[in-house]
Design a protein around this motif. Structure first.
Motif, PDB file in Angstrom:
ATOM      1  N   SER A  57      75.865 125.372  83.854  1.00 51.49           N
ATOM      2  CA  SER A  57      76.153 126.703  84.083  1.00 51.49           C
ATOM      3  C   SER A  57      76.097 127.319  85.521  1.00 51.49           C
ATOM      4  O   SER A  57      75.236 126.752  86.169  1.00 51.49           O
ATOM      5  CB  SER A  57      75.267 127.804  83.437  1.00 51.49           C
ATOM      6  OG  SER A  57      75.369 129.110  83.522  1.00 51.49           O
ATOM      7  N   ARG A  58      77.165 127.881  85.935  1.00 48.83           N
ATOM      8  CA  ARG A  58      77.273 128.218  87.328  1.00 48.83           C
ATOM      9  C   ARG A  58      76.094 129.687  87.736  1.00 48.83           C
ATOM     10  O   ARG A  58      75.992 129.962  88.962  1.00 48.83           O
ATOM     11  CB  ARG A  58      78.665 128.585  87.814  1.00 48.83           C
ATOM     12  CG  ARG A  58      79.377 129.832  86.942  1.00 48.83           C
ATOM     13  CD  ARG A  58      80.750 129.778  87.508  1.00 48.83           C
ATOM     14  NE  ARG A  58      81.404 130.881  86.708  1.00 48.83           N
ATOM     15  CZ  ARG A  58      81.829 131.699  87.360  1.00 48.83           C
ATOM     16  NH1 ARG A  58      81.827 132.119  88.571  1.00 48.83           N
ATOM     17  NH2 ARG A  58      82.669 132.719  86.590  1.00 48.83           N
ATOM     18  N   PHE A  59      75.727 130.251  86.755  1.00 50.56           N
ATOM     19  CA  PHE A  59      75.246 131.427  86.967  1.00 50.56           C
ATOM     20  C   PHE A  59      73.632 131.141  86.768  1.00 50.56           C
ATOM     21  O   PHE A  59      72.968 130.604  86.063  1.00 50.56           O
ATOM     22  CB  PHE A  59      75.309 132.371  85.883  1.00 50.56           C
ATOM     23  CG  PHE A  59      76.701 133.084  85.983  1.00 50.56           C
ATOM     24  CD1 PHE A  59      77.144 133.876  87.065  1.00 50.56           C
ATOM     25  CD2 PHE A  59      77.703 132.673  84.922  1.00 50.56           C
ATOM     26  CE1 PHE A  59      78.486 134.450  87.183  1.00 50.56           C
ATOM     27  CE2 PHE A  59      79.037 133.279  85.021  1.00 50.56           C
ATOM     28  CZ  PHE A  59      79.272 134.080  86.219  1.00 50.56           C
ATOM     29  N   PRO A  60      72.703 131.486  87.856  1.00 51.21           N
ATOM     30  CA  PRO A  60      71.311 131.302  87.804  1.00 51.21           C
ATOM     31  C   PRO A  60      70.733 131.874  86.488  1.00 51.21           C
ATOM     32  O   PRO A  60      70.890 132.847  86.242  1.00 51.21           O
ATOM     33  CB  PRO A  60      70.799 132.097  89.169  1.00 51.21           C
ATOM     34  CG  PRO A  60      71.864 132.390  90.012  1.00 51.21           C
ATOM     35  CD  PRO A  60      73.331 132.694  89.061  1.00 51.21           C
ATOM     36  N   TYR A  83      87.321 143.422  90.190  1.00 48.74           N
ATOM     37  CA  TYR A  83      86.638 144.870  90.059  1.00 48.74           C
ATOM     38  C   TYR A  83      84.964 144.496  90.303  1.00 48.74           C
ATOM     39  O   TYR A  83      84.126 145.162  90.230  1.00 48.74           O
ATOM     40  CB  TYR A  83      86.561 145.272  88.693  1.00 48.74           C
ATOM     41  CG  TYR A  83      88.204 145.903  88.236  1.00 48.74           C
ATOM     42  CD1 TYR A  83      88.471 146.926  88.778  1.00 48.74           C
ATOM     43  CD2 TYR A  83      88.619 145.285  87.352  1.00 48.74           C
ATOM     44  CE1 TYR A  83      89.885 147.470  88.797  1.00 48.74           C
ATOM     45  CE2 TYR A  83      90.002 145.804  86.743  1.00 48.74           C
ATOM     46  CZ  TYR A  83      90.450 146.784  87.620  1.00 48.74           C
ATOM     47  OH  TYR A  83      91.549 147.270  87.244  1.00 48.74           O
ATOM     48  N   ILE A  84      84.817 143.272  90.903  1.00 47.95           N
ATOM     49  CA  ILE A  84      83.361 142.839  91.071  1.00 47.95           C
ATOM     50  C   ILE A  84      82.847 143.803  91.958  1.00 47.95           C
ATOM     51  O   ILE A  84      81.433 144.242  91.565  1.00 47.95           O
ATOM     52  CB  ILE A  84      83.226 141.221  91.363  1.00 47.95           C
ATOM     53  CG1 ILE A  84      83.658 140.566  90.084  1.00 47.95           C
ATOM     54  CG2 ILE A  84      81.663 141.040  91.982  1.00 47.95           C
ATOM     55  CD1 ILE A  84      83.542 138.917  90.438  1.00 47.95           C
ATOM     56  N   PRO A 100      72.800 139.163  95.051  1.00 46.90           N
ATOM     57  CA  PRO A 100      74.110 138.984  95.796  1.00 46.90           C
ATOM     58  C   PRO A 100      74.540 137.286  95.182  1.00 46.90           C
ATOM     59  O   PRO A 100      75.603 137.388  95.085  1.00 46.90           O
ATOM     60  CB  PRO A 100      73.630 138.556  97.240  1.00 46.90           C
ATOM     61  CG  PRO A 100      72.311 138.839  97.394  1.00 46.90           C
ATOM     62  CD  PRO A 100      71.541 139.259  96.043  1.00 46.90           C
ATOM     63  N   ASN A 101      73.682 136.670  94.633  1.00 42.90           N
ATOM     64  CA  ASN A 101      74.179 135.275  94.229  1.00 42.90           C
ATOM     65  C   ASN A 101      74.181 135.065  92.600  1.00 42.90           C
ATOM     66  O   ASN A 101      74.582 134.130  92.094  1.00 42.90           O
ATOM     67  CB  ASN A 101      73.012 134.345  94.321  1.00 42.90           C
ATOM     68  CG  ASN A 101      71.666 134.331  93.790  1.00 42.90           C
ATOM     69  OD1 ASN A 101      71.157 135.500  93.598  1.00 42.90           O
ATOM     70  ND2 ASN A 101      71.082 133.327  93.488  1.00 42.90           N
ATOM     71  N   ALA A 106      71.932 142.523  86.359  1.00 42.12           N
ATOM     72  CA  ALA A 106      71.726 144.072  86.877  1.00 42.12           C
ATOM     73  C   ALA A 106      70.228 144.183  86.339  1.00 42.12           C
ATOM     74  O   ALA A 106      69.975 144.158  84.925  1.00 42.12           O
ATOM     75  CB  ALA A 106      72.594 145.077  86.464  1.00 42.12           C
ATOM     76  N   GLU A 107      69.286 144.493  87.044  1.00 46.80           N
ATOM     77  CA  GLU A 107      68.029 144.575  86.657  1.00 46.80           C
ATOM     78  C   GLU A 107      67.274 145.597  87.138  1.00 46.80           C
ATOM     79  O   GLU A 107      67.639 146.365  88.241  1.00 46.80           O
ATOM     80  CB  GLU A 107      67.083 143.362  87.058  1.00 46.80           C
ATOM     81  CG  GLU A 107      66.837 143.005  88.559  1.00 46.80           C
ATOM     82  CD  GLU A 107      66.144 141.875  88.856  1.00 46.80           C
ATOM     83  OE1 GLU A 107      66.356 140.943  88.028  1.00 46.80           O
ATOM     84  OE2 GLU A 107      65.649 141.793  89.905  1.00 46.80           O
ATOM     85  N   ALA A 108      66.188 146.264  86.506  1.00 43.34           N
ATOM     86  CA  ALA A 108      65.509 147.371  87.128  1.00 43.34           C
ATOM     87  C   ALA A 108      64.687 146.620  88.305  1.00 43.34           C
ATOM     88  O   ALA A 108      64.145 145.641  88.371  1.00 43.34           O
ATOM     89  CB  ALA A 108      64.115 147.733  85.979  1.00 43.34           C
ATOM     90  N   PRO A 109      64.703 147.628  89.250  1.00 41.51           N
ATOM     91  CA  PRO A 109      64.025 147.258  90.522  1.00 41.51           C
ATOM     92  C   PRO A 109      62.742 147.088  90.497  1.00 41.51           C
ATOM     93  O   PRO A 109      62.012 147.844  89.666  1.00 41.51           O
ATOM     94  CB  PRO A 109      64.437 148.245  91.650  1.00 41.51           C
ATOM     95  CG  PRO A 109      64.914 149.602  90.721  1.00 41.51           C
ATOM     96  CD  PRO A 109      65.423 148.818  89.544  1.00 41.51           C
TER      97      PRO A 109
END
Length: 117
Positions: A57-60, A83-84, A100-101, A106-109
Motif C-alpha cells: 500500500s502506498r498510503f501510510p 481536486y486534491i 501532507p504525506n 482527515a483526523e480530528a486535531p
C-alpha cells in the motif's frame, strides 16, 4: 457524486457531522468524493498496517492502537487528482488535520489528547 457515505458510521458525532459537512460542500460543487474508510477495528488496522509495511500500500497506516480510525476520530476519502488541493482545503476548513504525506486522511486535531494517549 458522493460514494461510501455509509462508511462514516461509527465516527464520533462531532467528527461525523464535520465529515458530512465536507461531503455536502463537495456535492454542492459537483466534486466526486469516495469515502474509503471511517471507524476501523483493531484487526482491520493490523491488516492495513501489515500491507503498508510490506509495500503493498502506498498510503501510510499506523500500527493498531496508534490510529485515530480506531477511536472514530478520522475518515479517509479520495477525489480525482485535480481536486486534491481543493479537498484538502475543505477538510482543513472544517477543522480536520490532513497530513501532507497522507492526503486521503482527515483526523480530528489533537486526537491523542482526546483519547488520553
Amino acid at each position: 457524486m458522493i460514494e461510501g457515505r455509509g462508511r462514516l458510521r461509527g465516527l464520533k458525532p462531532d467528527v461525523r457531522d464535520a465529515a458530512e459537512w465536507t461531503l455536502e460542500v463537495a456535492d454542492y460543487y459537483g466534486i466526486p468524493v469516495t469515502v474509503t474508510s471511517g471507524y476501523r477495528s483493531w484487526r482491520k488496522q493490523q491488516e492495513l498496517y501489515t500491507r503498508y509495511r510490506s509495500g503493498q500500500s502506498r498510503f501510510p497506516a499506523n500500527p493498531p492502537g496508534q490510529s485515530s480510525h480506531e477511536y472514530g476520530l478520522s475518515f479517509d476519502s479520495v477525489v480525482p487528482n485535480e481536486y486534491i488541493p481543493w479537498w484538502t482545503y475543505v477538510r482543513e476548513y472544517a477543522g480536520f488535520r490532513v497530513p501532507p504525506n497522507d492526503w486521503i486522511h482527515a483526523e480530528a486535531p489533537n486526537w491523542r489528547e482526546r483519547v488520553g494517549r
